[in-house]
Enzyme design. Structure first.
Site, PDB file in Angstrom:
ATOM      1  N   GLU A 274       6.804  22.331 -23.393  1.00 29.19           N
ATOM      2  CA  GLU A 274       5.943  21.746 -22.344  1.00 29.19           C
ATOM      3  C   GLU A 274       5.116  22.845 -21.679  1.00 29.19           C
ATOM      4  O   GLU A 274       3.947  22.640 -21.336  1.00 29.19           O
ATOM      5  CB  GLU A 274       6.764  20.991 -21.292  1.00 29.19           C
ATOM      6  CG  GLU A 274       7.393  19.713 -21.798  1.00 29.19           C
ATOM      7  CD  GLU A 274       6.405  18.755 -22.464  1.00 29.19           C
ATOM      8  OE1 GLU A 274       5.300  18.560 -21.939  1.00 29.19           O
ATOM      9  OE2 GLU A 274       6.739  18.213 -23.531  1.00 29.19           O
ATOM     10  N   TRP A 277       2.317  23.175 -23.833  1.00 26.26           N
ATOM     11  CA  TRP A 277       1.224  22.207 -23.598  1.00 26.26           C
ATOM     12  C   TRP A 277       0.325  22.689 -22.459  1.00 26.26           C
ATOM     13  O   TRP A 277      -0.898  22.510 -22.487  1.00 26.26           O
ATOM     14  CB  TRP A 277       1.790  20.816 -23.264  1.00 26.26           C
ATOM     15  CG  TRP A 277       2.079  19.996 -24.495  1.00 26.26           C
ATOM     16  CD1 TRP A 277       3.300  19.792 -25.068  1.00 26.26           C
ATOM     17  CD2 TRP A 277       1.130  19.296 -25.322  1.00 26.26           C
ATOM     18  NE1 TRP A 277       3.165  18.998 -26.189  1.00 26.26           N
ATOM     19  CE2 TRP A 277       1.844  18.682 -26.363  1.00 26.26           C
ATOM     20  CE3 TRP A 277      -0.247  19.128 -25.273  1.00 26.26           C
ATOM     21  CZ2 TRP A 277       1.232  17.901 -27.348  1.00 26.26           C
ATOM     22  CZ3 TRP A 277      -0.866  18.359 -26.257  1.00 26.26           C
ATOM     23  CH2 TRP A 277      -0.129  17.764 -27.275  1.00 26.26           C
ATOM     24  N   TRP A 305     -17.815   1.762 -22.457  1.00 23.05           N
ATOM     25  CA  TRP A 305     -16.980   1.667 -21.256  1.00 23.05           C
ATOM     26  C   TRP A 305     -17.547   0.589 -20.338  1.00 23.05           C
ATOM     27  O   TRP A 305     -18.763   0.389 -20.282  1.00 23.05           O
ATOM     28  CB  TRP A 305     -16.969   2.995 -20.491  1.00 23.05           C
ATOM     29  CG  TRP A 305     -16.481   4.176 -21.285  1.00 23.05           C
ATOM     30  CD1 TRP A 305     -17.224   5.246 -21.695  1.00 23.05           C
ATOM     31  CD2 TRP A 305     -15.145   4.424 -21.753  1.00 23.05           C
ATOM     32  NE1 TRP A 305     -16.453   6.136 -22.393  1.00 23.05           N
ATOM     33  CE2 TRP A 305     -15.159   5.663 -22.443  1.00 23.05           C
ATOM     34  CE3 TRP A 305     -13.940   3.724 -21.678  1.00 23.05           C
ATOM     35  CZ2 TRP A 305     -14.036   6.212 -23.047  1.00 23.05           C
ATOM     36  CZ3 TRP A 305     -12.815   4.281 -22.269  1.00 23.05           C
ATOM     37  CH2 TRP A 305     -12.865   5.490 -22.944  1.00 23.05           C
ATOM     38  N   ASN A 340       5.290  12.201 -15.547  1.00 27.99           N
ATOM     39  CA  ASN A 340       4.418  12.342 -16.712  1.00 27.99           C
ATOM     40  C   ASN A 340       4.337  11.070 -17.563  1.00 27.99           C
ATOM     41  O   ASN A 340       3.269  10.648 -17.982  1.00 27.99           O
ATOM     42  CB  ASN A 340       4.887  13.515 -17.576  1.00 27.99           C
ATOM     43  CG  ASN A 340       3.999  13.696 -18.796  1.00 27.99           C
ATOM     44  OD1 ASN A 340       2.805  13.892 -18.669  1.00 27.99           O
ATOM     45  ND2 ASN A 340       4.588  13.597 -19.980  1.00 27.99           N
ATOM     46  N   TRP A 358     -12.464   7.298 -18.936  1.00 27.10           N
ATOM     47  CA  TRP A 358     -11.385   8.193 -18.515  1.00 27.10           C
ATOM     48  C   TRP A 358     -11.815   9.125 -17.377  1.00 27.10           C
ATOM     49  O   TRP A 358     -10.996   9.557 -16.560  1.00 27.10           O
ATOM     50  CB  TRP A 358     -10.854   9.026 -19.702  1.00 27.10           C
ATOM     51  CG  TRP A 358     -11.867   9.926 -20.360  1.00 27.10           C
ATOM     52  CD1 TRP A 358     -12.658   9.633 -21.425  1.00 27.10           C
ATOM     53  CD2 TRP A 358     -12.199  11.281 -20.002  1.00 27.10           C
ATOM     54  NE1 TRP A 358     -13.448  10.702 -21.761  1.00 27.10           N
ATOM     55  CE2 TRP A 358     -13.194  11.727 -20.911  1.00 27.10           C
ATOM     56  CE3 TRP A 358     -11.751  12.165 -19.026  1.00 27.10           C
ATOM     57  CZ2 TRP A 358     -13.753  13.012 -20.851  1.00 27.10           C
ATOM     58  CZ3 TRP A 358     -12.298  13.434 -18.961  1.00 27.10           C
ATOM     59  CH2 TRP A 358     -13.296  13.854 -19.862  1.00 27.10           C
ATOM     60  N   TRP A 381      -6.233  13.695 -19.755  1.00 25.69           N
ATOM     61  CA  TRP A 381      -6.997  12.433 -19.737  1.00 25.69           C
ATOM     62  C   TRP A 381      -7.659  12.194 -21.081  1.00 25.69           C
ATOM     63  O   TRP A 381      -7.693  11.077 -21.593  1.00 25.69           O
ATOM     64  CB  TRP A 381      -8.023  12.420 -18.592  1.00 25.69           C
ATOM     65  CG  TRP A 381      -7.397  11.863 -17.349  1.00 25.69           C
ATOM     66  CD1 TRP A 381      -6.912  12.568 -16.284  1.00 25.69           C
ATOM     67  CD2 TRP A 381      -7.132  10.479 -17.058  1.00 25.69           C
ATOM     68  NE1 TRP A 381      -6.364  11.718 -15.356  1.00 25.69           N
ATOM     69  CE2 TRP A 381      -6.492  10.425 -15.800  1.00 25.69           C
ATOM     70  CE3 TRP A 381      -7.373   9.279 -17.726  1.00 25.69           C
ATOM     71  CZ2 TRP A 381      -6.093   9.223 -15.206  1.00 25.69           C
ATOM     72  CZ3 TRP A 381      -6.985   8.076 -17.136  1.00 25.69           C
ATOM     73  CH2 TRP A 381      -6.348   8.054 -15.892  1.00 25.69           C
TER      74      TRP A 381
HETATM   75  P1  FAD Z   1       8.024  19.429 -16.509  1.00 28.44           P
HETATM   76  O1  FAD Z   1       8.269  18.286 -17.403  1.00 28.44           O
HETATM   77  O2  FAD Z   1       9.177  20.043 -15.850  1.00 28.44           O
HETATM   78  O3  FAD Z   1       7.240  20.517 -17.391  1.00 28.44           O
HETATM   79  C1  FAD Z   1       7.203  21.909 -17.040  1.00 28.44           C
HETATM   80  C2  FAD Z   1       5.782  22.368 -16.871  1.00 28.44           C
HETATM   81  O4  FAD Z   1       5.075  22.246 -18.091  1.00 28.44           O
HETATM   82  C3  FAD Z   1       4.986  21.550 -15.868  1.00 28.44           C
HETATM   83  O5  FAD Z   1       5.217  21.989 -14.564  1.00 28.44           O
HETATM   84  C4  FAD Z   1       3.553  21.752 -16.334  1.00 28.44           C
HETATM   85  O6  FAD Z   1       3.011  22.955 -15.838  1.00 28.44           O
HETATM   86  C5  FAD Z   1       3.717  21.886 -17.837  1.00 28.44           C
HETATM   87  N1  FAD Z   1       3.431  20.614 -18.510  1.00 28.44           N
HETATM   88  C6  FAD Z   1       4.301  19.626 -18.792  1.00 28.44           C
HETATM   89  N2  FAD Z   1       3.679  18.632 -19.462  1.00 28.44           N
HETATM   90  C7  FAD Z   1       2.395  19.003 -19.611  1.00 28.44           C
HETATM   91  C8  FAD Z   1       1.246  18.410 -20.223  1.00 28.44           C
HETATM   92  N3  FAD Z   1       1.308  17.228 -20.867  1.00 28.44           N
HETATM   93  N4  FAD Z   1       0.076  19.072 -20.170  1.00 28.44           N
HETATM   94  C9  FAD Z   1      -0.018  20.279 -19.561  1.00 28.44           C
HETATM   95  N5  FAD Z   1       1.042  20.891 -18.982  1.00 28.44           N
HETATM   96  C10 FAD Z   1       2.224  20.266 -18.992  1.00 28.44           C
HETATM   97  N6  FAD Z   1      -0.358  18.499 -15.218  1.00 28.44           N
HETATM   98  C11 FAD Z   1      -0.826  19.350 -14.295  1.00 28.44           C
HETATM   99  O7  FAD Z   1      -0.211  20.407 -14.063  1.00 28.44           O
HETATM  100  N7  FAD Z   1      -1.979  19.089 -13.596  1.00 28.44           N
HETATM  101  C12 FAD Z   1      -2.702  17.945 -13.810  1.00 28.44           C
HETATM  102  O8  FAD Z   1      -3.747  17.758 -13.192  1.00 28.44           O
HETATM  103  C13 FAD Z   1      -2.211  17.006 -14.766  1.00 28.44           C
HETATM  104  N8  FAD Z   1      -2.864  15.838 -14.982  1.00 28.44           N
HETATM  105  C14 FAD Z   1      -2.366  14.957 -15.926  1.00 28.44           C
HETATM  106  C15 FAD Z   1      -3.062  13.763 -16.162  1.00 28.44           C
HETATM  107  C16 FAD Z   1      -2.586  12.846 -17.106  1.00 28.44           C
HETATM  108  C17 FAD Z   1      -3.369  11.564 -17.387  1.00 28.44           C
HETATM  109  C18 FAD Z   1      -1.386  13.135 -17.808  1.00 28.44           C
HETATM  110  C19 FAD Z   1      -0.864  12.153 -18.828  1.00 28.44           C
HETATM  111  C20 FAD Z   1      -0.708  14.306 -17.586  1.00 28.44           C
HETATM  112  C21 FAD Z   1      -1.177  15.238 -16.650  1.00 28.44           C
HETATM  113  N9  FAD Z   1      -0.500  16.454 -16.395  1.00 28.44           N
HETATM  114  C22 FAD Z   1      -1.004  17.334 -15.472  1.00 28.44           C
HETATM  115  C23 FAD Z   1       0.656  16.859 -17.232  1.00 28.44           C
HETATM  116  C24 FAD Z   1       2.048  16.472 -16.713  1.00 28.44           C
HETATM  117  O9  FAD Z   1       2.073  15.128 -16.346  1.00 28.44           O
HETATM  118  C25 FAD Z   1       2.511  17.320 -15.514  1.00 28.44           C
HETATM  119  O10 FAD Z   1       2.340  18.691 -15.798  1.00 28.44           O
HETATM  120  C26 FAD Z   1       4.010  17.066 -15.243  1.00 28.44           C
HETATM  121  O11 FAD Z   1       4.227  15.703 -14.951  1.00 28.44           O
HETATM  122  C27 FAD Z   1       4.466  17.919 -14.074  1.00 28.44           C
HETATM  123  O12 FAD Z   1       5.797  17.649 -13.758  1.00 28.44           O
HETATM  124  P2  FAD Z   1       6.913  18.767 -13.920  1.00 28.44           P
HETATM  125  O13 FAD Z   1       6.454  20.037 -13.268  1.00 28.44           O
HETATM  126  O14 FAD Z   1       8.189  18.185 -13.440  1.00 28.44           O
HETATM  127  O15 FAD Z   1       6.904  18.970 -15.471  1.00 28.44           O
END
Ligand code: FAD
Length: 481
Positions: A274, A277, A305, A340, A358, A381
């Site tokens: 993650e 990602w 759209w 997420n 989007w 997005w």
């Molecule tokens: P954990 O699950 O604990 O993951 C650890 C870290 O990994 C996160 O803190 C984050 O930095 C990174 N991470 C995890 N999943 C993703 C992912 N899919 N993409 C990029 N990094 C990821 N994340 C943001 O930080 N900022 C945003 O603006 C953002 N917008 C999003 C919009 C959409 C439509 C979606 C589907 C996802 C988005 N995310 C975004 C990704 C993700 O949802 C969040 O990073 C995550 O929910 C944060 O929770 P956590 O810190 O508990 O994550």
């Protein structure tokens, strides 16, 4: 003030593992400054939720610097060049930012400083791998996550180890150069942030606590539990990471260390990926700087759209009549975050079932998310819309009812944010419109009155999305600029 090194804090609001600060302190006294820069294009100025976080985070950093952090607002280039000239500053240091406008601005500033005979140094404190160092054999950037991460990143030398907190931070403080934190005007005028105040502790200490609460058990269970929004099984580090209160390197090594170096552990591998990602989204933004505004895939340039302001507002306010979508949108509004899995469900509902661009969803998230991040938000997005690199194909449309039944089987998450549904039995919690009248009466629900009737029929709107895709495919392709 006559110090040698200006330490420009940006998205690195921490003392630990801060390479620029470390370097600056080895040179002697520092002048620490934070600039709320107005060089930033208007659409990338932080939204209200981010500003609230930034205010708290800066306040915490200022405290850890004995209230000697200087604050300014304006064009960063002008402010820094004026400080350098007025105070005989010999070195300027910062940690790199990767947003396209930052790269352009920082390049210009570096040229100006070098021409003025000032040493200027920038460091990587925000990413595990520099985006320009991970390329395919043919020297072009990866567009698919798995080969990017497994082949591109993991085959490189391991990310750098975190650097220690500087032993001695000597500060030259000059009140004339400090307009004070309040001059940045970050706090919203309306007090809508009381729930966030209770939930979050912005700043380096809050970040460290989230990490230590999460490890090691959270990482071990991560793979199996992370998709269930009611379990709180993720690390909640994203806003801390966005503002640089903790580095990805600190998290990377702390997680590996907490699991005794067992990188084969499925939970640890999944958690680290993650972070991968996160890297990938910054990587995409670096190599394809148009992704915040333009479809990554040119096939979507003519996508039909819909403009539907009423449905957009219903989505924003959590009033669509689809329980898991409403719970997610209300969670976002009340807490500044959203799980997420639910982000994916609400995103899919907006772009597919409602057929709304989007970019409208991206803008709403930008304003409401505490972790709003240009790279992660636009890449995610585009992923959910099917328009992005390595995206979920457009025709794969999340069904919010089955997603809810699978990941929130007892509806605990839905009931938390949609309390009006609290008496709905499990069987109908995700699809109250299917419930017989006697069940609705028992649950006290009058659809269209105290809980909305569904905004769209899920089956029909799914078909409408597939028809739109077929229609757009008939249009000629355009090359991305
Ligand atoms: P954990 O699950 O604990 O993951 C650890 C870290 O990994 C996160 O803190 C984050 O930095 C990174 N991470 C995890 N999943 C993703 C992912 N899919 N993409 C990029 N990094 C990821 N994340 C943001 O930080 N900022 C945003 O603006 C953002 N917008 C999003 C919009 C959409 C439509 C979606 C589907 C996802 C988005 N995310 C975004 C990704 C993700 O949802 C969040 O990073 C995550 O929910 C944060 O929770 P956590 O810190 O508990 O994550």
């Amino acid at each position: 003030m006559n110090a040698s090194t200006l330490m420009w804090f940006r998205q690195d609001l921490r003392l630990r593992d801060n390479p620029a600060l470390h370097y600056a302190c080895e040179n002697g006294a520092i002048i620490p400054i934070y600039i709320f820069d107005t060089d930033c294009p208007e659409q990338f100025i932080p939204g209200d939720a981010s500003k609230w976080w930034l205010h708290q985070s800066l306040s915490a950093l200022n405290l850890s610097l004995d209230n000697q952090l200087h604050f300014a607002k304006g064009e960063a280039i002008r402010i820094i060049m004026a400080l350098v000239q007025a105070h005989n500053i010999k070195t300027v240091v910062w940690n790199r930012g990767y947003e396209p406008w930052q790269i352009k601005r920082d390049t210009q500033l570096k040229q100006l400083l070098s021409a003025a005979g000032v040493e200027v140094k920038s460091f990587n404190s925000h990413l595990l791998w520099e985006p320009w160092q991970v390329l395919k054999k043919d020297e072009t950037p990866y567009k698919v996550f798995t080969p990017y991460y497994r082949r591109g990143c993991l085959s490189k030398p391991s990310p750098r180890m975190p650097v220690a907190i500087p032993k001695d931070i000597q500060i030259e403080y000059n009140p004339q150069c400090d307009n004070g934190l309040d001059s940045l005007a970050l706090m919203p005028r309306i007090n809508w942030f009381h729930t966030m105040d209770k939930m979050w502790t912005p700043g380096e200490e809050g970040a460290a606590k989230h990490l230590s609460d999460f490890l090691p058990d959270g990482a071990k269970a991560y793979k199996n539990k992370r998709d269930f929004p009611d379990l709180g099984a993720t690390s909640k580090l994203s806003p801390h990471l966005h503002f640089g209160e903790i580095s990805p390197n600190q998290i990377w090594y702390a997680a590996i260390h907490a699991l005794d170096g067992n990188t084969e552990d499925a939970g640890l591998d999944c958690y680290l990926s993650e972070l991968g990602w996160r890297e990938f989204s910054h990587y995409l933004l670096f190599h394809f700087p148009h992704i915040p505004q333009k479809n990554f895939s040119p096939k979507f340039e003519h996508f039909p759209w819909r403009s539907d302001p009423d449905s957009l507002i219903a989505w924003q306010q959590g009033q669509t009549g689809i329980p898991i979508v409403d719970a997610g949108m209300r969670e976002l509004w009340q807490t500044g975050t959203m799980h997420n899995r639910v982000r994916m469900v609400v995103g899919s509902f907006l772009v597919k079932n409602l057929l709304i661009d989007w970019r409208q969803g991206e803008r709403w998230f930008w304003d409401c998310l505490l972790d709003a991040d240009l790279a992660a938000n636009s890449a995610s997005w585009q992923w959910i819309a099917g328009t992005g690199a390595d995206a979920s194909p457009y025709f794969r449309i999340f069904n919010p009812v089955t997603q809810g039944q699978r990941f929130d089987p007892q509806g605990e998450y839905v009931k938390r944010f949609c309390p009006e549904l609290s008496k709905m039995p499990d069987k109908y919690i995700h699809n109250p419109w299917d419930a017989p009248q006697n069940i609705l009466d028992y649950a006290g629900i009058k659809l269209g009155s105290n809980y909305p009737a569904p905004l769209v029929d899920l089956k029909a709107s799914r078909q409408r999305a597939l028809d739109a895709l077929a229609q757009s495919k008939q249009q000629p392709d355009e090359e991305p600029s």
